[in-house]
Design an enzyme around this catalytic site. Structure first.
Site, PDB file in Angstrom:
ATOM      1  N   ASN A 510     -42.310 -17.153  25.737  1.00  0.00           N
ATOM      2  CA  ASN A 510     -43.634 -16.988  25.122  1.00  0.00           C
ATOM      3  C   ASN A 510     -44.714 -17.449  26.079  1.00  0.00           C
ATOM      4  OD1 ASN A 510     -43.157 -20.052  24.132  1.00  0.00           O
ATOM      5  ND2 ASN A 510     -45.341 -19.567  23.950  1.00  0.00           N
ATOM      6  N   CYS A 511     -45.909 -16.891  25.850  1.00  0.00           N
ATOM      7  CA  CYS A 511     -47.109 -17.385  26.524  1.00  0.00           C
ATOM      8  C   CYS A 511     -48.168 -17.503  25.444  1.00  0.00           C
ATOM      9  CB  CYS A 511     -47.533 -16.446  27.650  1.00  0.00           C
ATOM     10  SG  CYS A 511     -47.962 -14.791  27.085  1.00  0.00           S
ATOM     11  N   GLY A 512     -49.434 -17.292  25.797  1.00  0.00           N
ATOM     12  CA  GLY A 512     -50.472 -17.402  24.779  1.00  0.00           C
ATOM     13  C   GLY A 512     -50.437 -16.254  23.789  1.00  0.00           C
ATOM     14  N   GLY A 514     -48.495 -13.046  24.687  1.00  0.00           N
ATOM     15  CA  GLY A 514     -47.349 -12.150  24.895  1.00  0.00           C
ATOM     16  C   GLY A 514     -47.391 -11.342  26.171  1.00  0.00           C
ATOM     17  N   TYR A 539     -47.854 -17.706  21.468  1.00  0.00           N
ATOM     18  CA  TYR A 539     -48.127 -18.968  20.788  1.00  0.00           C
ATOM     19  C   TYR A 539     -49.307 -18.823  19.815  1.00  0.00           C
ATOM     20  CZ  TYR A 539     -48.514 -23.929  19.942  1.00  0.00           C
ATOM     21  OH  TYR A 539     -48.552 -25.151  19.314  1.00  0.00           O
TER      22      TYR A 539
END
Ligand code: FAD
Length: 558
Positions: A510-512, A514, A539
């Site tokens: 995951n990142c902020g 996607g 996230y």
């Protein structure tokens, strides 16, 4: 031809004016049991809140105008109490008399009425609902005269949330109570969570999964009683738990109704009686996405159906209504909340297979000031990528994105069509790849297996023995929160730290939002990792949905 129209607001009034524009000789008689015709129902909450400051602005047309300009015989305060289909006449009741009016063709546009369950105490004068100008005057007069401090809005649908905003604007502290675990039924929970957060930021209390059982006076307050035994003391209540088609008159006359209680019409908007047309909130419409008849009480469909009814009256049945996909939008304080097509609950209920993708692109190029994230959810068919539903929550530009998505759904288009949408681009308005293009690109990546997606609700099923969460954001971003069990390897370091990535585990990145995690997932896949998943929406989505959704206290000032 003598045409009698029952109901003189959105559907009825639009039918009358269109009919006059195409037929100068028709005799048109329009009945409404209220004091006004053709007023702006959709503007009513904003008059209460003050955004529309002049009451007269609510009136699109007056009865006089109808008569002078359109030669329509408008009869106000005149309720149609019976329709005699055989004799082709209606019975009309006014304060002075009851009389009959004959017709060659009849149009029924009686709308929908607010649902008002028989709760104990429901007739307290401090309980309001909002359908028409009279209701609006009552609420506005009450606020002006009594200066209520607190209001409870029951029902977090479009009208409920518009009222929550406008009561807040009018200086009334407001709490929204809803029996469901979310507001805004057309949205999925994931998208509604963004709205929940915003309402709380705006100091609107939110009580979800709370069932109202009744009302009781308490001193100079009114108590709203909940099944959970909680009680909310307020100065006023707005009941907005939905509407139902006002079809009793049609039913009594013997017109066919559908399973959901709306009048049945064919594609020409003709009822089971060939002399009678019906439209607007009182009819069931065909939803082409699920291929079923549904109730979609919205102004756009009512007005568009009116043109079809008028033209079919004038020229014979030539014009067909293609159905409604439920394209809707609401302003909730600073947010635009919009949806079209169907959501996951409907798709589950209808057993229609679908894939979901969440994206959070920016409204325009980030180097130009003022860009804000727009959250987009789309549902599409795993078979051919057909777009089944879309939801957009954001600020500037959210509405235009939803409108683009809606047109693709309405035209039976696919996620590939989203990729090809040719949009007007300059940095203040968009990006070279617009958010709707991006939604299409991400969906295609999923559909073609370039990346596997996992959703926040599936994380709980992960076995820590066999899976590893990897957050590829920067340490600075991660310091504000990390999904439990995740390790942080920033994407900029990932290539050098591949030895830290477990080879035999299912990897969830995951990142902020996607995008970086998609890049990271591709990097891992191309470096021989096989079981790699990207957390859809990143996230941002996870954080919105895993927080407590209800407020800690119903009224922020407590
Ligand atoms: P209406 O416009 O409700 O008209 C029906 C009329 O028929 C009423 O005046 C009623 O008094 C009259 N009538 C009923 N029975 C009889 C009878 N027996 N005899 C005589 N007269 C009768 N939609 C949107 O798309 N966007 C929005 O932002 C939006 N906001 C809204 C906000 C509010 C507060 C409300 C109440 C509705 C909103 N809507 C919105 C919904 C929209 O107003 C309706 O979908 C639309 O007005 C439906 O048109 P209609 O002609 O079917 O019914």
């Amino acid at each position: 031809m003598k045409v009698v129209i029952i109901g003189g607001v959105a559907g009825g009034a639009s039918t009358a004016t269109r009919l006059r524009r195409v037929d100068e000789t028709a005799q048109i008689v329009m009945f409404d049991r209220g004091d006004y015709v053709s007023y702006a129902n959709c503007g009513l909450p904003y008059y209460i809140g003050g955004a529309i400051s002049e009451r007269k602005k609510l009136f699109v047309q007056t009865a006089n105008n109808f008569s002078n300009q359109f030669n329509v015989d408008v009869r106000l305060n005149a309720e149609v109490t019976d329709i005699d289909l055989k004799a082709k006449k209606v019975t009309v009741r006014t304060a002075e008399k009851t009389y009959e009016e004959s017709y060659d063709k009849l149009v029924v546009s009686t709308g929908a009425e607010p649902i008002k369950p028989p709760f104990p105490g429901i007739n307290d004068p401090r309980i309001f609902s909002l359908r028409n100008v009279d209701d609006t005057d009552k609420i506005k007069d009450y606020i002006d005269a009594k200066k209520p401090k607190r209001a409870v809005v029951i029902g977090g649908g479009f009208i409920g949330l518009e009222m929550a905003e406008n009561l807040t604007e009018a200086g009334v502290e407001t709490c929204v109570v809803d029996i469901a675990d979310q507001v805004m039924v057309p949205l999925d929970f994931t998208m509604a969570a963004i709205v929940h957060r915003h309402l709380k930021q705006k100091k609107v209390g939110l009580m979800l999964q709370e069932e109202v059982t009744g009302f009781a006076p308490q001193g100079d307050k009114l108590k709203v009683l909940l099944k959970s035994q909680k009680e909310l003391a307020a100065d006023m209540v707005v009941l907005s738990i939905g509407v139902r088609p006002e079809a009793a008159l049609a039913k009594k006359a013997g017109l066919a109704l559908g399973l959901l209680g709306g009048i049945t019409v064919d594609e020409y908007m003709q009822t089971s009686d060939s002399s009678v047309y019906a439209l607007g909130d009182v009819v069931e419409v065909f939803n082409p996405v699920i291929q079923k008849h549904v109730l979609i009480p919205l102004a756009g469909p009512a007005n568009k159906q009116a043109r079809i009814v008028a033209d079919n009256l004038a020229f014979g049945n030539q014009y067909k209504y293609s159905g409604t996909i439920g394209t809707s939008v609401a302003k909730v304080f600073d947010l635009t909340v919009a949806a079209a097509g169907v959501n996951s609950k409907v798709l589950d209920r209808e057993k229609i297979p679908y894939i979901t993708s969440f994206t959070h692109p920016n409204s325009h190029a980030t180097y130009y000031p003022g860009a804000k994230p727009i959250s987009i959810a789309i549902h599409f068919s795993p078979k051919d990528g057909r777009l089944l539903g879309a939801q957009v929550v954001g600020q500037a530009g959210a509405d235009k994105r939803l409108d683009l998505l809606a047109q693709v759904i309405k035209n039976g288009g696919t996620i590939y069509d989203l990729q090809e949408i040719e949009h007007a681009y300059a940095p203040p308005y968009s990006a070279a790849k617009d958010p709707v293009n991006m939604a299409g690109f991400v969906a295609e990546n999923i559909l073609h297996g370039k990346v596997k997606v996992i959703h926040w609700w599936q994380l709980k099923d992960l076995n820590p023995e066999t899976s590893q969460l990897i957050d590829v954001r920067t340490p600075g971003e991660v310091s504000a929160g990390l999904i439990p069990g995740a390790i942080n390897i920033p994407i900029g370091e990932l290539r050098k730290r591949l030895d830290e990535v477990p080879k035999n585990k299912k990897l969830v990145l995951n990142c902020g939002v996607g995008l970086r995690s998609y890049n990271a997932a591709r990097m891992l896949i191309l470096n021989g990792f096989e079981n790699v998943y990207n957390l859809s929406g990143g996230y941002t989505t996870y954080a919105a949905v895993t927080k407590k959704q209800s407020s800690d206290k119903p009224f922020a000032s407590d």
